[in-house]
Design a protein around this motif. Structure first.
Motif, mmCIF file in Angstrom:
data_model
loop_
_atom_site.group_PDB
_atom_site.id
_atom_site.type_symbol
_atom_site.label_atom_id
_atom_site.label_comp_id
_atom_site.label_asym_id
_atom_site.label_seq_id
_atom_site.Cartn_x
_atom_site.Cartn_y
_atom_site.Cartn_z
ATOM 1 N N LYS A 246 7.817 6.972 -3.563
ATOM 2 C CA LYS A 246 6.914 5.971 -3.318
ATOM 3 C C LYS A 246 7.348 5.557 -2.981
ATOM 4 C CE LYS A 246 4.703 6.966 -7.073
ATOM 5 N NZ LYS A 246 4.337 6.956 -9.265
ATOM 6 N N LEU A 247 6.591 4.440 -1.999
ATOM 7 C CA LEU A 247 6.053 2.911 -2.043
ATOM 8 C C LEU A 247 5.486 2.454 -2.826
ATOM 9 C CD1 LEU A 247 6.920 0.697 0.014
ATOM 10 C CD2 LEU A 247 4.947 1.527 1.515
ATOM 11 N N LYS A 248 6.194 0.893 -3.265
ATOM 12 C CA LYS A 248 4.898 0.098 -3.691
ATOM 13 C C LYS A 248 4.915 -0.943 -3.122
ATOM 14 C CE LYS A 248 2.953 -0.997 -8.299
ATOM 15 N NZ LYS A 248 3.236 -1.184 -10.064
ATOM 16 N N GLY A 249 3.912 -1.553 -3.073
ATOM 17 C CA GLY A 249 3.827 -3.291 -1.865
ATOM 18 C C GLY A 249 2.430 -2.809 -1.685
ATOM 19 N N SER A 250 2.015 -3.696 -0.140
ATOM 20 C CA SER A 250 0.527 -3.407 0.702
ATOM 21 C C SER A 250 1.064 -2.900 2.018
ATOM 22 C CB SER A 250 0.342 -5.028 0.955
ATOM 23 O OG SER A 250 -0.266 -4.869 2.487
ATOM 24 N N MET A 251 0.374 -1.784 2.065
ATOM 25 C CA MET A 251 0.352 -0.861 2.869
ATOM 26 C C MET A 251 0.531 -1.397 4.387
ATOM 27 S SD MET A 251 0.953 2.404 3.498
ATOM 28 C CE MET A 251 1.550 2.874 5.156
ATOM 29 N N VAL A 252 -0.558 -2.234 4.334
ATOM 30 C CA VAL A 252 -1.374 -3.085 5.782
ATOM 31 C C VAL A 252 0.516 -3.896 6.205
ATOM 32 C CG1 VAL A 252 -2.444 -4.887 6.948
ATOM 33 C CG2 VAL A 252 -3.631 -3.177 5.037
ATOM 34 N N LYS A 253 0.924 -4.943 5.491
ATOM 35 C CA LYS A 253 1.770 -5.109 5.782
ATOM 36 C C LYS A 253 3.123 -4.226 5.872
ATOM 37 C CE LYS A 253 0.864 -9.603 3.301
ATOM 38 N NZ LYS A 253 1.553 -9.818 2.310
ATOM 39 N N LEU B 188 2.812 -1.884 6.911
ATOM 40 C CA LEU B 188 3.013 -0.813 8.850
ATOM 41 C C LEU B 188 3.123 -2.388 10.076
ATOM 42 C CD1 LEU B 188 -1.302 0.103 8.807
ATOM 43 C CD2 LEU B 188 1.293 1.034 9.211
ATOM 44 N N LYS B 189 3.914 -2.674 9.354
ATOM 45 C CA LYS B 189 3.819 -3.975 10.898
ATOM 46 C C LYS B 189 5.195 -4.053 11.017
ATOM 47 C CE LYS B 189 0.373 -6.895 9.547
ATOM 48 N NZ LYS B 189 0.048 -8.488 8.943
#
Lengths: 408, 133
Positions: B104-111, B113-114
């Motif tokens: 489970k990831l928590k944080g901005s998915m957009v960032k 991706l980078k």
């Protein structure tokens, strides 16, 4: 290209103020966090086009956060007044799916307490309305338990009813763009230009002209630019005519209903023609239609309601003996992208349809929408034009002249 | 043959930091400033552990391990110890682990991706640390 707008721009909207109005209403209704999912809500709050399933979480204070499909989140952030920290992407990954991510975010907003979460439930005849699905509702309810989900869309409906100057200016511009589309179509069809042309080509001519003038898309979910000729103009009800490859033909009516979008404001104007020639009977129908549209535009003002408009206009049609051809409704709602059809609040006798007793107020924007259909004679006309309700009149935003021309 | 360290032990962490600093230049780290905390659930000792990274302008500035709540990080990835161990050993790719929903990831998915390629580079380096799992 970013669409961020300077404060002194005629199209500027005070979004922090808009959000603050929502938060005040939330406080009044004891809503701790608002979870918006309707397209109209996303447009109103974010000022960005959100074509993928999106959500906006509005906290009791401060800046909202939009959640959209991750592939489009960077673009939405670029378009929106919200920064990239307030436009997040969801994805099919652990912890990143829309339910988990948004539920975790809301729990953070609630700071470990139980709260009342405003959501958007309901129904609409408009496909992209965006109410929570049953699955989403149940999944959020389970993920946010013991917090309570309460239907709160009336907050957004209320604060978005009266349009501010920036929004109205955007609508004015969208209509000027639509007028450019109509000019291009008339120029292309005149002097025999219509010969061999199909409905889809007419739609494309309008689209090119409007895009050159600044439209970003032909937004209508009824088929982009709606073009109908011949018998297709006369469908009973008749308010949805995506173009076909039918060729224009002499002696037939032509309905050109085109749509432009400018900064999420929607242009929507329908104009009618005869191709090549028209019979006396056809011209009689046309005159009936032009006369009732003129009367309708003259009658709109603050204080009237959809039902009083319908009664007055149908009386006129009855007197002139063409009532059987009129669809007995004279408007539909319009707002920033995603806000279409229902006018005003969900306060009518039939849930989620326009309240017939809705009392128009100054600076409401709606579409004056009228349909004339005579299927047995393969003829029909449509008039649509965004109008701004004023104290003693209405302002029709498209300025393309009201007439039904015969294109030689 | 290099000495093997117990996975997530202080010695393993020291060796991991040494290798990360040596192999991941600021260029390779895209001059990134960020932090990530991996939370290992159900470790062999029955407790939860974390592995924390921080970098500034591409320089690794902190690598730490510990029990309980990790330091605040831009991203937090939570999952079972066994799965993280398989990731570090290179038996499973991070994309598959994340897409399976087991991490489970928590944080901005957009960032995120980078940062995916940088995370993969870090993971590869960690996999070179001789370890007993």
């Amino acid at each position: 290209m970013s669409r961020k707008i300077e404060k002194n721009d005629p199209y500027a909207i005070d979004f922090p103020k808009r959000v603050s109005q929502i938060q005040q209403e939330m406080a009044r209704e004891n809503i701790d966090v608002y979870l918006g999912s309707r397209l109209r809500t996303l447009s109103w709050v974010s000022d960005a086009f959100c074509p993928w399933r999106s959500y906006v979480v509005i906290p009791p204070l401060g800046v909202p956060t939009v959640f959209t499909f991750v592939i489009d989140a960077a673009r939405v952030a670029d378009d929106s007044w919200l920064d990239e920290d307030h436009v997040l992407g969801y994805a099919p990954m652990g912890g990143m799916d829309q339910i988990t991510q948004i539920a975790d975010f809301i729990k953070d907003q609630l700071k470990g307490k139980t709260g009342r979460i405003g959501v958007e439930n309901g129904m609409s005849n408009y496909l992209p309305e965006g109410n929570l699905t049953h699955y989403e509702h149940e999944a959020f309810r389970a993920a946010l338990a013991p917090s309570e989900l309460v239907n709160a869309h009336s907050i957004l409906d209320r604060v978005s009813l009266i349009k501010d100057e920036g929004t109205i200016n955007r609508f004015r511009k969208a209509s000027r763009i639509v007028d450019e589309g109509h000019k291009a179509v008339r120029d292309a069809l005149s002097n025999g230009g219509w010969k061999g042309m199909t409905e889809t080509e007419v739609a494309g001519i309008a689209a090119l002209a409007m895009r050159r003038a600044g439209s970003v898309w032909e937004w209508s979910f009824t088929g982009g630019n709606e073009i109908a000729s011949g018998y297709r103009t006369g469908f009973a009800g008749g308010a949805c005519t995506p173009p076909t490859t039918k060729k224009l033909k002499a002696g037939e009516p032509l309905m050109v209903d085109i749509h432009a979008m400018f900064k999420l404001a929607l242009g929507d104007h329908s104009h009618n023609y005869f191709i090549g020639r028209a019979t006396k009977r056809q011209l009689w129908h046309a005159q009936n239609f032009v006369d009732i549209v003129k009367l309708t535009l003259k009658t709109y003002k603050a204080g009237v309601s959809p039902v009083t408009m319908a009664e007055q206009m149908m009386d006129f049609a009855e007197e002139r003996e063409f009532a059987e051809y009129m669809v007995p409704g004279f408007e539909h709602g319009i707002g920033m992208l995603g806000d279409e059809w229902r006018i005003g609040m969900n306060s009518g006798p039939l849930a989620y349809w326009t309240d017939p007793e809705h009392c128009y107020q100054e600076n409401e924007v709606l579409i004056c929408a009228m349909q004339y259909a005579c299927p047995q004679e393969n003829i029909g006309f449509r008039y649509e034009n965004p109008i701004v309700i004023k104290k003693d009149k209405c302002e029709a935003l498209s300025k393309f002249g009201l007439r039904i021309e015969v294109l030689e | 043959m290099a000495e093997k360290h117990s996975y997530l032990s202080q010695e393993w962490c020291t060796e991991a930091e040494k290798r990360l600093r040596a192999e991941l230049t600021p260029e390779k780290m895209k001059f990134l400033s960020s932090s990530v905390a991996y939370v290992y659930v159900d470790c062999p000792d029955g407790k939860d552990k974390y592995l924390f990274f921080k970098c500034e302008n591409g320089e690794i500035t902190e690598v730490s391990v510990g029990h309980g709540t990790p330091p605040d990080a831009e991203f937090r990835i939570t999952g079972p110890y066994e799965l993280f161990a398989r990731l570090t050993k290179g038996e499973i790719k991070s994309q598959r682990a994340l897409m399976s929903g087991k991490l489970k990831l928590k944080g901005s998915m957009v960032k995120a991706l980078k940062l995916a390629s940088v995370a993969d580079r870090i993971s590869k380096v960690l996999g070179t640390v001789p370890a007993v799992y």
